[in-house]
Design a protein around this motif. Structure first.
Motif, PDB file in Angstrom:
ATOM      1  N   ASP A  75       0.837  -1.203   0.000  1.00  0.00           N
ATOM      2  CA  ASP A  75       0.000   0.000   0.000  1.00  0.00           C
ATOM      3  C   ASP A  75       0.872   1.253   0.000  1.00  0.00           C
ATOM      4  OD1 ASP A  75      -2.112  -1.734   0.125  1.00  0.00           O
ATOM      5  OD2 ASP A  75      -2.512  -1.435   2.266  1.00  0.00           O
ATOM      6  N   TYR A  76       1.955   1.179   0.762  1.00  0.00           N
ATOM      7  CA  TYR A  76       2.865   2.324   0.839  1.00  0.00           C
ATOM      8  C   TYR A  76       3.494   2.603  -0.528  1.00  0.00           C
ATOM      9  CZ  TYR A  76       6.985   5.067   1.949  1.00  0.00           C
ATOM     10  OH  TYR A  76       7.956   6.039   1.946  1.00  0.00           O
ATOM     11  N   LEU A  77       4.064   1.570  -1.136  1.00  0.00           N
ATOM     12  CA  LEU A  77       4.744   1.755  -2.427  1.00  0.00           C
ATOM     13  C   LEU A  77       3.755   2.143  -3.527  1.00  0.00           C
ATOM     14  CD1 LEU A  77       7.305  -1.181  -2.215  1.00  0.00           C
ATOM     15  CD2 LEU A  77       7.832   1.261  -2.118  1.00  0.00           C
ATOM     16  N   ASN A  78       2.541   1.636  -3.435  1.00  0.00           N
ATOM     17  CA  ASN A  78       1.538   1.998  -4.439  1.00  0.00           C
ATOM     18  C   ASN A  78       1.217   3.497  -4.425  1.00  0.00           C
ATOM     19  OD1 ASN A  78       1.266  -0.528  -5.559  1.00  0.00           O
ATOM     20  ND2 ASN A  78      -0.373  -1.151  -4.157  1.00  0.00           N
ATOM     21  N   GLN A  79       1.404   4.125  -3.270  1.00  0.00           N
ATOM     22  CA  GLN A  79       1.162   5.575  -3.206  1.00  0.00           C
ATOM     23  C   GLN A  79       2.119   6.356  -4.098  1.00  0.00           C
ATOM     24  OE1 GLN A  79       0.070   7.487   0.673  1.00  0.00           O
ATOM     25  NE2 GLN A  79       0.869   5.579   1.457  1.00  0.00           N
ATOM     26  N   PHE A  80       3.342   5.840  -4.260  1.00  0.00           N
ATOM     27  CA  PHE A  80       4.286   6.504  -5.169  1.00  0.00           C
ATOM     28  C   PHE A  80       3.702   6.501  -6.580  1.00  0.00           C
ATOM     29  CE2 PHE A  80       8.415   7.007  -2.889  1.00  0.00           C
ATOM     30  CZ  PHE A  80       8.056   6.446  -1.668  1.00  0.00           C
ATOM     31  N   SER A  81       3.217   5.335  -6.991  1.00  0.00           N
ATOM     32  CA  SER A  81       2.682   5.206  -8.346  1.00  0.00           C
ATOM     33  C   SER A  81       1.437   6.066  -8.504  1.00  0.00           C
ATOM     34  CB  SER A  81       2.379   3.740  -8.645  1.00  0.00           C
ATOM     35  OG  SER A  81       3.496   2.938  -8.305  1.00  0.00           O
ATOM     36  N   GLN A  82       0.585   6.069  -7.458  1.00  0.00           N
ATOM     37  CA  GLN A  82      -0.633   6.893  -7.532  1.00  0.00           C
ATOM     38  C   GLN A  82      -0.295   8.377  -7.639  1.00  0.00           C
ATOM     39  OE1 GLN A  82      -2.359   5.294  -3.993  1.00  0.00           O
ATOM     40  NE2 GLN A  82      -2.823   3.376  -5.028  1.00  0.00           N
ATOM     41  N   ALA A  83       0.859   8.758  -7.075  1.00  0.00           N
ATOM     42  CA  ALA A  83       1.283  10.163  -7.145  1.00  0.00           C
ATOM     43  C   ALA A  83       2.177  10.411  -8.361  1.00  0.00           C
ATOM     44  CB  ALA A  83       2.015  10.539  -5.860  1.00  0.00           C
ATOM     45  N   ASP A  84       2.169   9.456  -9.314  1.00  0.00           N
ATOM     46  CA  ASP A  84       2.953   9.596 -10.548  1.00  0.00           C
ATOM     47  C   ASP A  84       4.453   9.708 -10.309  1.00  0.00           C
ATOM     48  OD1 ASP A  84       1.065   9.304 -12.528  1.00  0.00           O
ATOM     49  OD2 ASP A  84       0.404  11.395 -12.360  1.00  0.00           O
ATOM     50  N   VAL A  85       4.927   9.113  -9.227  1.00  0.00           N
ATOM     51  CA  VAL A  85       6.370   9.059  -8.987  1.00  0.00           C
ATOM     52  C   VAL A  85       6.853   7.683  -9.422  1.00  0.00           C
ATOM     53  CG1 VAL A  85       8.191   9.120  -7.242  1.00  0.00           C
ATOM     54  CG2 VAL A  85       6.232  10.658  -7.046  1.00  0.00           C
ATOM     55  N   ARG A  86       7.778   7.670 -10.347  1.00  0.00           N
ATOM     56  CA  ARG A  86       8.285   6.403 -10.862  1.00  0.00           C
ATOM     57  C   ARG A  86       9.189   5.757  -9.814  1.00  0.00           C
ATOM     58  NH1 ARG A  86       9.142   4.229 -16.082  1.00  0.00           N
ATOM     59  NH2 ARG A  86       8.386   6.047 -17.204  1.00  0.00           N
ATOM     60  N   LEU A  87       8.974   4.495  -9.527  1.00  0.00           N
ATOM     61  CA  LEU A  87       9.869   3.787  -8.612  1.00  0.00           C
ATOM     62  C   LEU A  87      11.103   3.335  -9.390  1.00  0.00           C
ATOM     63  CD1 LEU A  87       7.275   1.629  -6.617  1.00  0.00           C
ATOM     64  CD2 LEU A  87       8.551   3.611  -5.782  1.00  0.00           C
ATOM     65  N   PRO A  88      12.235   3.147  -8.704  1.00  0.00           N
ATOM     66  CA  PRO A  88      13.447   2.719  -9.402  1.00  0.00           C
ATOM     67  C   PRO A  88      13.174   1.408 -10.156  1.00  0.00           C
ATOM     68  CG  PRO A  88      13.914   3.154  -7.072  1.00  0.00           C
ATOM     69  CD  PRO A  88      12.438   3.272  -7.247  1.00  0.00           C
ATOM     70  N   SER A  89      13.793   1.251 -11.308  1.00  0.00           N
ATOM     71  CA  SER A  89      13.746   0.011 -12.111  1.00  0.00           C
ATOM     72  C   SER A  89      12.461  -0.184 -12.890  1.00  0.00           C
ATOM     73  CB  SER A  89      13.990  -1.249 -11.257  1.00  0.00           C
ATOM     74  OG  SER A  89      15.229  -1.158 -10.604  1.00  0.00           O
ATOM     75  N   GLU A  90      11.465   0.685 -12.737  1.00  0.00           N
ATOM     76  CA  GLU A  90      10.204   0.450 -13.448  1.00  0.00           C
ATOM     77  C   GLU A  90      10.378   0.538 -14.966  1.00  0.00           C
ATOM     78  OE1 GLU A  90       7.045   2.828 -11.706  1.00  0.00           O
ATOM     79  OE2 GLU A  90       6.638   1.122 -10.409  1.00  0.00           O
ATOM     80  N   ARG A  91      11.251   1.442 -15.404  1.00  0.00           N
ATOM     81  CA  ARG A  91      11.512   1.576 -16.833  1.00  0.00           C
ATOM     82  C   ARG A  91      12.117   0.262 -17.358  1.00  0.00           C
ATOM     83  NH1 ARG A  91      12.181   6.829 -18.932  1.00  0.00           N
ATOM     84  NH2 ARG A  91      12.645   7.508 -16.807  1.00  0.00           N
ATOM     85  N   ARG A  92      13.006  -0.287 -16.540  1.00  0.00           N
ATOM     86  CA  ARG A  92      13.671  -1.537 -16.888  1.00  0.00           C
ATOM     87  C   ARG A  92      12.677  -2.703 -16.957  1.00  0.00           C
ATOM     88  NH1 ARG A  92      15.804  -5.070 -13.778  1.00  0.00           N
ATOM     89  NH2 ARG A  92      16.016  -3.945 -11.828  1.00  0.00           N
ATOM     90  N   PHE A  93      11.773  -2.759 -15.990  1.00  0.00           N
ATOM     91  CA  PHE A  93      10.759  -3.826 -15.996  1.00  0.00           C
ATOM     92  C   PHE A  93       9.908  -3.738 -17.260  1.00  0.00           C
ATOM     93  CE2 PHE A  93      10.740  -3.431 -11.093  1.00  0.00           C
ATOM     94  CZ  PHE A  93      11.759  -4.349 -10.979  1.00  0.00           C
ATOM     95  N   ASP A  94       9.514  -2.510 -17.600  1.00  0.00           N
ATOM     96  CA  ASP A  94       8.681  -2.323 -18.798  1.00  0.00           C
ATOM     97  C   ASP A  94       9.426  -2.816 -20.044  1.00  0.00           C
ATOM     98  OD1 ASP A  94       6.743  -1.242 -17.225  1.00  0.00           O
ATOM     99  OD2 ASP A  94       7.214   0.854 -17.690  1.00  0.00           O
ATOM    100  N   ALA A  95      10.700  -2.453 -20.136  1.00  0.00           N
ATOM    101  CA  ALA A  95      11.493  -2.871 -21.303  1.00  0.00           C
ATOM    102  C   ALA A  95      11.608  -4.391 -21.351  1.00  0.00           C
ATOM    103  CB  ALA A  95      12.886  -2.237 -21.231  1.00  0.00           C
ATOM    104  N   ARG A  96      11.827  -4.993 -20.214  1.00  0.00           N
ATOM    105  CA  ARG A  96      11.968  -6.451 -20.163  1.00  0.00           C
ATOM    106  C   ARG A  96      10.685  -7.146 -20.617  1.00  0.00           C
ATOM    107  NH1 ARG A  96      13.901  -8.942 -14.623  1.00  0.00           N
ATOM    108  NH2 ARG A  96      11.936  -8.053 -13.913  1.00  0.00           N
TER     109      ARG A  96
END
Lengths: 336, 336
Positions: free
Chosen positions: B290-311
């Motif tokens: 729930d805590y980490l999801n708040q970052f995404s809800q606030a449009d803050v990219r978490l580290p490595s997300e770009r990498r996960f998408d590419a993978r």
């Protein structure tokens, strides 16, 4: 004014006694505050008693509870502080942590449900005196926005590390907030009507600001952009859910009005170089010494050196300088 | 050009086979490089083979040695890579680390005498897949001056952390250099004759510079000023003397001309939340989600997300984009 260390200690004890603290909690708090004050670590010195008593008055500090060891298996120890001061939990948990680190090579202490108002270097210095390497993290209240965001999801989340050196009084040790600046610094700028440096805060609309009052309505920023943000988030997870304690956000929500000291957890990891290194310990330790000495030879100050110098000076003369008003304010805390 | 993941893997294997690598070391290296490339982590992808073969040619990479477990007691494991690639050491050390972390709650793996050319997130993702929290650090070569100094006493010293999440393919994970920018970035600016941003480097006289060529003659700076410097120094001690391996300075001195890949150690710490949390594990894990999801809800990219998408994208289509020249260069590494 100048006050003797002994007199200051007696004053702190008198305040805590008058407020009904148990003797062991009183001693744990006193030792911590005096250690910080003698080292001229003003941010974590005796003025913190003002906040501590506020927490007590708001029912967010238990003066008589006794921390309980809730887990003690393998390399993991958990101590539930029962809303006493973190230091009281350390007194019970650190000896077990030291024992386990020396048994297994690495061990972890979770201090839960504590009121935290102190520097982390104090407990790590205690580990270093036992020739252990230490890491410590704790959450606070959610005042800091992650890099790229405006919502305060992070605490000032201090991160500390200690490495024992040949001189047991001068380990390599750091302890700093992962926010770009301390919250107290912003409050000081507001009081003095001075401008903030760049890159430390945003206003309520998420725009960078140098105005301390706008900053207090907005959010602080993490040090080091996205890297500092990542480290601060790690601290939320490690000192929060990993040990089943509160995140900075949850701690802030749990705080009763006027009780500013965070209620939550602290995680401490201890590593025994002797177990890792065996017979190579002496040569490896010497290489570390030679390495760190190069910083000094290049006129680069290592973290905490200013503090060590202050401590040596103050211990030698047995007195410390303290603001008159602060002493008067402290005296008003005594309940007759 | 587009190349299928299978074809790229075969090319990497062919290069390593032609250079006399043992099959297990070949597989460990290949798996790592392909994993990074598929994730579009270009800095640690297959181009690293160019450097790896240079190290081999200079006698600073052993193609046939077998890593040895030199310590396996309590919660500490040490693996001596015997100058093979770090990945080969992981193949032997990580299963033991996982076992010990699940037994004691926390455990430590020291990988010694390895050639390091890869991202740290690969091994931490492996730990996260076993529901372990992980920390990793390694030294490099001394290119970075500490805050307040001009002498390069620090490596680019990456620091990585992983936290398992509900989606096993998307842990909270970061892995970054503690230098303000990557060395490769500065080299790229030099090649393109473009200016460096502020606060990333000093020239040979210790003055701040935006000129990439002057920076290469001078030193890089740590991220986050004195705080980043302190963390980088911690990494020198933890991945160096603590595990009886080389500091970045010593690794640089040991490097034969043209062998750019660091020779030294890596330290990995694994923590088992299940042992710490017991029956509270599920609720604590959910709070972290729930805590980490708040970052995404606030449009803050978490580290490595770009990498996960590419993978995800590259795995689905089974091919990746790779520069034609790079493929040609890689093919020249095959020794007939």
């Amino acid at each position: 004014m100048q006050i003797s260390i002994n007199q200051l200690q007696e004053l702190v004890e008198k305040i805590l006694d008058s407020r009904g603290f148990s003797k062991p909690q009183r001693d744990a708090i006193t030792q911590n505050l005096i250690t910080a004050q003698v080292s001229e670590c003003h941010s974590h010195g005796v003025w913190r008693l003002l906040e501590l008593i506020k927490n007590l008055d708001k029912g967010m500090l238990n003066p008589t509870a006794i921390p309980q060891v809730t887990h003690n298996k393998g390399a993991v120890i958990r101590v539930d502080c029962q809303m006493t001061a973190a230091q009281y939990g350390h007194q019970i948990g650190l000896p077990l942590l030291i024992e386990r680190a020396k048994e297994f090579g690495i061990a972890l202490l979770a201090v839960n449900h504590c009121i935290h108002f102190s520097a982390l270097w104090v407990e790590l210095e205690a580990l270093a005196k036992h020739n252990l390497v230490g890491l410590a993290m704790t959450t606070s209240h959610a005042w800091v926005a992650p890099h790229g965001g405006t919502m305060p999801l992070l605490g000032t989340n201090p991160f500390a590390f200690a490495w024992p050196r040949t001189n047991p009084d001068r380990p390599y040790i750091f302890d700093f907030a992962t926010s770009a600046t301390a919250r107290g610094e912003i409050q000081l700028h507001a009081r003095n009507q001075t401008q903030l440096p760049n890159d430390v805060a945003i206003d309520a609309n998420g725009k960078p600001t140098n105005d301390p009052n706008e900053a207090l309505k907005g959010a602080m920023l993490a040090f080091g952009g996205h890297k500092g943000t990542a480290i601060s988030t790690m601290i939320e997870l490690m000192a929060g859910p990993l040990i089943n304690d509160l995140t900075s956000q949850e701690s802030q929500q749990a705080a009763k009005d006027g009780a500013a000291l965070p209620y939550g957890g602290e995680i401490i990891i201890a590593i025994d170089p002797e177990i890792i290194l065996g017979t190579d310990r002496q040569s490896a330790t010497q290489r570390a010494e030679d390495y760190l000495n190069q910083f000094s030879q290049a006129d680069v100050r290592l973290p905490s050196e200013r503090r060590f110098d202050a401590r040596d000076r103050n211990r030698q003369r047995g007195t410390i300088d303290l603001d008159d008003t602060l002493i008067d304010n402290l005296k008003t805390l005594i309940r007759n």
